[in-house]
Design a protein around this motif. Structure first.
Motif, PDB file in Angstrom:
ATOM      1  N   GLU A 147      37.703  40.158  35.255  1.00 39.67           N
ATOM      2  CA  GLU A 147      38.130  38.816  34.885  1.00 39.67           C
ATOM      3  C   GLU A 147      37.128  38.183  33.924  1.00 39.67           C
ATOM      4  N   PRO A 148      37.598  37.550  32.849  1.00 40.77           N
ATOM      5  CA  PRO A 148      36.699  37.005  31.830  1.00 40.77           C
ATOM      6  C   PRO A 148      35.619  36.079  32.370  1.00 40.77           C
ATOM      7  N   LYS A 149      35.978  35.160  33.278  1.00 42.09           N
ATOM      8  CA  LYS A 149      34.969  34.222  33.777  1.00 42.09           C
ATOM      9  C   LYS A 149      33.911  34.939  34.616  1.00 42.09           C
ATOM     10  N   ALA A 150      34.330  35.985  35.331  1.00 42.44           N
ATOM     11  CA  ALA A 150      33.365  36.756  36.110  1.00 42.44           C
ATOM     12  C   ALA A 150      32.473  37.584  35.195  1.00 42.44           C
ATOM     13  N   LEU A 151      33.062  38.168  34.154  1.00 36.07           N
ATOM     14  CA  LEU A 151      32.271  38.962  33.212  1.00 36.07           C
ATOM     15  C   LEU A 151      31.233  38.101  32.500  1.00 36.07           C
ATOM     16  N   GLU A 152      31.576  36.852  32.224  1.00 37.45           N
ATOM     17  CA  GLU A 152      30.604  35.938  31.636  1.00 37.45           C
ATOM     18  C   GLU A 152      29.423  35.736  32.585  1.00 37.45           C
TER      19      GLU A 152
END
Length: 326
Positions: free
Chosen positions: A309-314
């Motif tokens: 997930e993008p927010k987790a990868l950030e």
């Protein structure tokens, strides 16, 4: 006198027979697929064609070990990314791309027993994964001299990263990051059967662990756990692990003592909606073992979401950069 000798021998033979029967009769059975893991597999399968091609390292025993190299910036640091149970280098593709975007060069590996690294589901001996890591580190040192190193692992791979941090190779990395790491099957931190992901042949595991404790390792190649790997999962997936592979990827039984031994910068990230582990218990459990290990619970993220997930990868990339001191 004969009775005194015969009774202990008879008891020993009975115990040995019982142990043999336990090992023979206790076998892992494949659990039904988990919808969340199937959905994550579809995401990973979709991005696989866009990932870097496999490269290969020849280990000290001559086995060819596969990895995918994601280039960063010269001098930007190096990360070794380790997949979870039954996973592949592609499973860490999202994480690798996020770190490479921050300048870190990433070696996403197929651990031995997975994907393109030797026979599926087994290794030759406990400690072979550490030997493979040492061989990879020699390659990293030759290609990225003087750069800081991060070891990152997810799920059971997170356990392996923490195991490395607590062991003889601990000083070979500058920092450690574990996402949703498997700490222990204890009810205090894990859901039963890891939420349905795994079926463990517990009597066999106990018996084989007992034999290991007295130096008998000849049966370590027997299957110990089976996983809910979807039938159409992309890539070469190990659906069953031998006892020695499971043991070598996991933290020691006294996992709290292992965490306490970690003296390099380290962090744990876990999704609040993790289906396998009790995320709400992780901060207290890890902090009690080692208050120097930071724990961050990501709201609205599940077990595999930490890696896709993008927010987790950030959050993963931000934490990685902080740990290596950039």
């Amino acid at each position: 006198m004969r009775l005194l000798v015969t009774v202990p021998v008879a008891l020993l033979l009975c115990a040995a027979g019982g142990l043999a029967a336990t090992i023979a009769l206790s076998r892992p059975k494949a659990p039904p697929p988990m919808p969340a893991m199937e959905a994550a597999g579809q995401v990973i399968g979709a991005w696989m064609p866009r990932l870097p091609a496999y490269s290969f390292l020849t280990a000290r025993d001559g086995t060819r070990l596969g990895y995918r190299f994601h280039p960063g910036l010269p001098g930007g640091g190096v990360a070794v990314a380790v997949h979870g149970s039954t996973g592949l280098a592609a499973s860490m593709g999202g994480v690798a791309q996020a770190l490479a975007g921050q300048g870190l060069s990433v070696y996403a590996v197929d651990l031995r027993g997975h994907g393109e690294s030797g026979p599926l589901g087994d290794i030759a001996y406990r400690g072979q994964l550490e030997d493979d890591m040492a061989d990879l580190l020699a390659l990293v040192a030759a290609r990225h001299a003087g750069e800081k190193r991060l070891l990152l692992g997810h799920s059971l791979g997170g356990a392996f990263a923490l195991r490395i941090a607590a062991g003889p190779l601990g000083g070979r990395f500058d920092a450690y990051l574990a996402t949703a790491p498997f700490l222990s099957p204890e009810a205090a931190v894990s859901r039963p059967d890891s939420g349905g992901w795994v079926h463990a042949a517990v009597p066999r595991i106990v018996a084989l662990s007992l034999l290991d404790s007295i130096g008998v390792s000849a049966f370590g190649g027997l299957p110990a756990v089976a996983y809910a790997v979807p039938p159409d999962a992309p890539g070469k997936r190990a659906r069953v692990y031998s006892h020695r592979l499971l043991a070598n990827m996991s933290l020691p039984r006294d996992w709290r003592a292992a965490l306490a031994a970690i003296d390099r910068p380290a962090a744990v990230l876990i999704g609040a909606e993790d289906e396998m582990f009790l995320a709400a218990a992780y901060a207290a459990a890890v902090t009690a073992a080692n208050p120097r290990i930071a724990v961050d619970v990501l709201p609205g993220v599940d077990h595999m979401g930490v890696t896709i997930e993008p927010k987790a990868l950030e959050a993963v990339a931000r934490t990685a950069v902080r740990l290596v001191g950039r």
